[in-house]
Write a protein that holds these residues in place. Structure first.
Motif, PDB file in Angstrom:
ATOM      1  N   ALA A 165       0.842  -1.197   0.000  1.00 29.57           N
ATOM      2  CA  ALA A 165       0.000   0.000   0.000  1.00 29.57           C
ATOM      3  C   ALA A 165       0.880   1.251   0.000  1.00 29.57           C
ATOM      4  O   ALA A 165       0.591   2.234   0.650  1.00 29.57           O
ATOM      5  N   GLY A 166       1.971   1.154  -0.757  1.00 30.46           N
ATOM      6  CA  GLY A 166       2.954   2.236  -0.820  1.00 30.46           C
ATOM      7  C   GLY A 166       2.570   3.406  -1.684  1.00 30.46           C
ATOM      8  O   GLY A 166       3.219   4.447  -1.631  1.00 30.46           O
ATOM      9  N   GLY A 167       1.545   3.247  -2.491  1.00 32.81           N
ATOM     10  CA  GLY A 167       0.994   4.341  -3.294  1.00 32.81           C
ATOM     11  C   GLY A 167       2.008   5.195  -4.011  1.00 32.81           C
ATOM     12  O   GLY A 167       2.622   4.778  -4.978  1.00 32.81           O
ATOM     13  N   THR A 168       2.211   6.405  -3.515  1.00 33.23           N
ATOM     14  CA  THR A 168       3.075   7.377  -4.178  1.00 33.23           C
ATOM     15  C   THR A 168       4.556   7.165  -3.894  1.00 33.23           C
ATOM     16  O   THR A 168       5.391   7.900  -4.406  1.00 33.23           O
ATOM     17  N   GLY A 169       4.899   6.178  -3.080  1.00 30.97           N
ATOM     18  CA  GLY A 169       6.287   5.827  -2.844  1.00 30.97           C
ATOM     19  C   GLY A 169       6.998   6.622  -1.769  1.00 30.97           C
ATOM     20  O   GLY A 169       8.217   6.525  -1.625  1.00 30.97           O
ATOM     21  N   ASP A 170       6.273   7.396  -0.994  1.00 34.05           N
ATOM     22  CA  ASP A 170       6.887   8.273   0.003  1.00 34.05           C
ATOM     23  C   ASP A 170       7.864   7.540   0.920  1.00 34.05           C
ATOM     24  O   ASP A 170       9.022   7.936   1.059  1.00 34.05           O
ATOM     25  N   ILE A 171       7.434   6.463   1.528  1.00 35.69           N
ATOM     26  CA  ILE A 171       8.311   5.698   2.422  1.00 35.69           C
ATOM     27  C   ILE A 171       9.438   5.025   1.630  1.00 35.69           C
ATOM     28  O   ILE A 171      10.590   5.009   2.065  1.00 35.69           O
ATOM     29  N   SER A 172       9.135   4.507   0.472  1.00 43.00           N
ATOM     30  CA  SER A 172      10.165   3.853  -0.348  1.00 43.00           C
ATOM     31  C   SER A 172      11.281   4.816  -0.727  1.00 43.00           C
ATOM     32  O   SER A 172      12.455   4.455  -0.707  1.00 43.00           O
ATOM     33  N   PHE A 173      10.937   6.047  -1.062  1.00 47.24           N
ATOM     34  CA  PHE A 173      11.967   7.026  -1.404  1.00 47.24           C
ATOM     35  C   PHE A 173      12.833   7.339  -0.193  1.00 47.24           C
ATOM     36  O   PHE A 173      14.037   7.517  -0.312  1.00 47.24           O
TER      37      PHE A 173
ATOM     38  N   GLU B 255      -4.046   2.481  -9.305  1.00 47.15           N
ATOM     39  CA  GLU B 255      -3.170   2.867 -10.414  1.00 47.15           C
ATOM     40  C   GLU B 255      -2.859   4.372 -10.403  1.00 47.15           C
ATOM     41  O   GLU B 255      -1.701   4.750 -10.633  1.00 47.15           O
ATOM     42  N   PRO B 256      -3.831   5.246 -10.110  1.00 53.36           N
ATOM     43  CA  PRO B 256      -3.488   6.681 -10.056  1.00 53.36           C
ATOM     44  C   PRO B 256      -2.418   6.996  -9.003  1.00 53.36           C
ATOM     45  O   PRO B 256      -1.538   7.830  -9.242  1.00 53.36           O
ATOM     46  N   MET B 257      -2.467   6.337  -7.853  1.00 52.86           N
ATOM     47  CA  MET B 257      -1.444   6.552  -6.823  1.00 52.86           C
ATOM     48  C   MET B 257      -0.085   6.062  -7.325  1.00 52.86           C
ATOM     49  O   MET B 257       0.940   6.726  -7.141  1.00 52.86           O
ATOM     50  N   LEU B 258      -0.069   4.903  -7.964  1.00 53.98           N
ATOM     51  CA  LEU B 258       1.176   4.361  -8.498  1.00 53.98           C
ATOM     52  C   LEU B 258       1.755   5.265  -9.584  1.00 53.98           C
ATOM     53  O   LEU B 258       2.975   5.439  -9.669  1.00 53.98           O
ATOM     54  N   GLU B 259       0.900   5.849 -10.391  1.00 53.86           N
ATOM     55  CA  GLU B 259       1.362   6.760 -11.447  1.00 53.86           C
ATOM     56  C   GLU B 259       2.037   7.993 -10.842  1.00 53.86           C
ATOM     57  O   GLU B 259       3.070   8.448 -11.333  1.00 53.86           O
ATOM     58  N   VAL B 260       1.476   8.515  -9.768  1.00 54.22           N
ATOM     59  CA  VAL B 260       2.114   9.629  -9.055  1.00 54.22           C
ATOM     60  C   VAL B 260       3.495   9.193  -8.573  1.00 54.22           C
ATOM     61  O   VAL B 260       4.486   9.917  -8.712  1.00 54.22           O
ATOM     62  N   GLY B 261       3.575   7.979  -8.025  1.00 52.51           N
ATOM     63  CA  GLY B 261       4.848   7.445  -7.559  1.00 52.51           C
ATOM     64  C   GLY B 261       5.863   7.311  -8.679  1.00 52.51           C
ATOM     65  O   GLY B 261       7.041   7.637  -8.510  1.00 52.51           O
ATOM     66  N   ARG B 262       5.429   6.838  -9.840  1.00 53.68           N
ATOM     67  CA  ARG B 262       6.345   6.699 -10.980  1.00 53.68           C
ATOM     68  C   ARG B 262       6.905   8.059 -11.393  1.00 53.68           C
ATOM     69  O   ARG B 262       8.103   8.189 -11.676  1.00 53.68           O
ATOM     70  N   ARG B 263       6.043   9.062 -11.433  1.00 49.44           N
ATOM     71  CA  ARG B 263       6.493  10.415 -11.790  1.00 49.44           C
ATOM     72  C   ARG B 263       7.481  10.941 -10.745  1.00 49.44           C
ATOM     73  O   ARG B 263       8.506  11.530 -11.085  1.00 49.44           O
ATOM     74  N   ARG B 264       7.177  10.716  -9.479  1.00 49.82           N
ATOM     75  CA  ARG B 264       8.073  11.163  -8.409  1.00 49.82           C
ATOM     76  C   ARG B 264       9.416  10.443  -8.493  1.00 49.82           C
ATOM     77  O   ARG B 264      10.468  11.050  -8.290  1.00 49.82           O
ATOM     78  N   ALA B 265       9.397   9.143  -8.785  1.00 49.23           N
ATOM     79  CA  ALA B 265      10.643   8.370  -8.901  1.00 49.23           C
ATOM     80  C   ALA B 265      11.518   8.950 -10.011  1.00 49.23           C
ATOM     81  O   ALA B 265      12.736   9.096  -9.842  1.00 49.23           O
ATOM     82  N   SER B 266      10.903   9.292 -11.115  1.00 45.12           N
ATOM     83  CA  SER B 266      11.644   9.869 -12.229  1.00 45.12           C
ATOM     84  C   SER B 266      12.233  11.230 -11.838  1.00 45.12           C
ATOM     85  O   SER B 266      13.414  11.505 -12.091  1.00 45.12           O
ATOM     86  N   LYS B 267      11.426  12.051 -11.197  1.00 49.58           N
ATOM     87  CA  LYS B 267      11.863  13.384 -10.781  1.00 49.58           C
ATOM     88  C   LYS B 267      13.001  13.310  -9.755  1.00 49.58           C
ATOM     89  O   LYS B 267      13.913  14.131  -9.762  1.00 49.58           O
ATOM     90  N   LEU B 268      12.967  12.309  -8.876  1.00 49.37           N
ATOM     91  CA  LEU B 268      13.980  12.139  -7.825  1.00 49.37           C
ATOM     92  C   LEU B 268      15.172  11.285  -8.276  1.00 49.37           C
ATOM     93  O   LEU B 268      16.029  10.943  -7.478  1.00 49.37           O
ATOM     94  N   ASN B 269      15.191  10.926  -9.556  1.00 47.79           N
ATOM     95  CA  ASN B 269      16.255  10.075 -10.122  1.00 47.79           C
ATOM     96  C   ASN B 269      16.306   8.691  -9.486  1.00 47.79           C
ATOM     97  O   ASN B 269      17.378   8.114  -9.313  1.00 47.79           O
ATOM     98  N   TYR B 270      15.147   8.155  -9.149  1.00 44.99           N
ATOM     99  CA  TYR B 270      15.053   6.803  -8.610  1.00 44.99           C
ATOM    100  C   TYR B 270      14.368   5.848  -9.593  1.00 44.99           C
ATOM    101  O   TYR B 270      14.045   4.725  -9.225  1.00 44.99           O
ATOM    102  N   ALA B 271      14.173   6.292 -10.827  1.00 41.41           N
ATOM    103  CA  ALA B 271      13.578   5.400 -11.827  1.00 41.41           C
ATOM    104  C   ALA B 271      14.500   4.191 -11.982  1.00 41.41           C
ATOM    105  O   ALA B 271      15.719   4.326 -12.024  1.00 41.41           O
TER     106      ALA B 271
END
Length: 110
Positions: free
Chosen positions: A25-33, A56-72
């Motif tokens: 239930a990590g959604g936007t990836g906040d804890i993962s980052f 899926e909308p939460m995961l999409e936010v996470g994917r965008r954040r990962a890219s922006k934070l260079n964690y893709a």
């Protein structure tokens, strides 16, 4: 207070190079980052973190954040439900906010 809790939570994991993590239930990836930030500080990251969420909308936010934070490439975002996880092998499971949303706790890993 919220940020302090997250920092304490991540520190308590005791990141190691061989650690495999699933963020349920990590959604936007906040804890993962935050975990990735911690692992980066100690030079530990051999496996990408899996972020699972039923939205899926939460995961999409996470994917965008990962890219922006260079964690893709270091975080994998997948649709999955805590009550019906497809597989969990030798990974460490992180479950932070999801306990308040799970309808049937006995159907989860706990």
């Amino acid at each position: 207070m919220h940020r302090m809790w997250k920092a304490s939570f991540v520190k308590s994991l005791g990141a190691t190079p061989d650690m495999k993590i699933i963020d349920v239930a990590g959604g936007t990836g906040d804890i993962s980052f935050r975990i990735l930030d911690e692992m980066k500080q100690i030079g530990a990251l051999e496996s990408p973190i899996k972020v699972l969420d039923p939205s899926e909308p939460m995961l999409e936010v996470g994917r965008r954040r990962a890219s922006k934070l260079n964690y893709a490439g270091q975080v994998e975002f997948e649709i999955d439900d805590a009550e019906e996880l497809s597989t969990v092998a030798d990974e460490s499971v992180v479950c932070h906010y999801s306990l308040t949303s799970i309808k049937c706790l006995s159907a989860t890993l706990f």
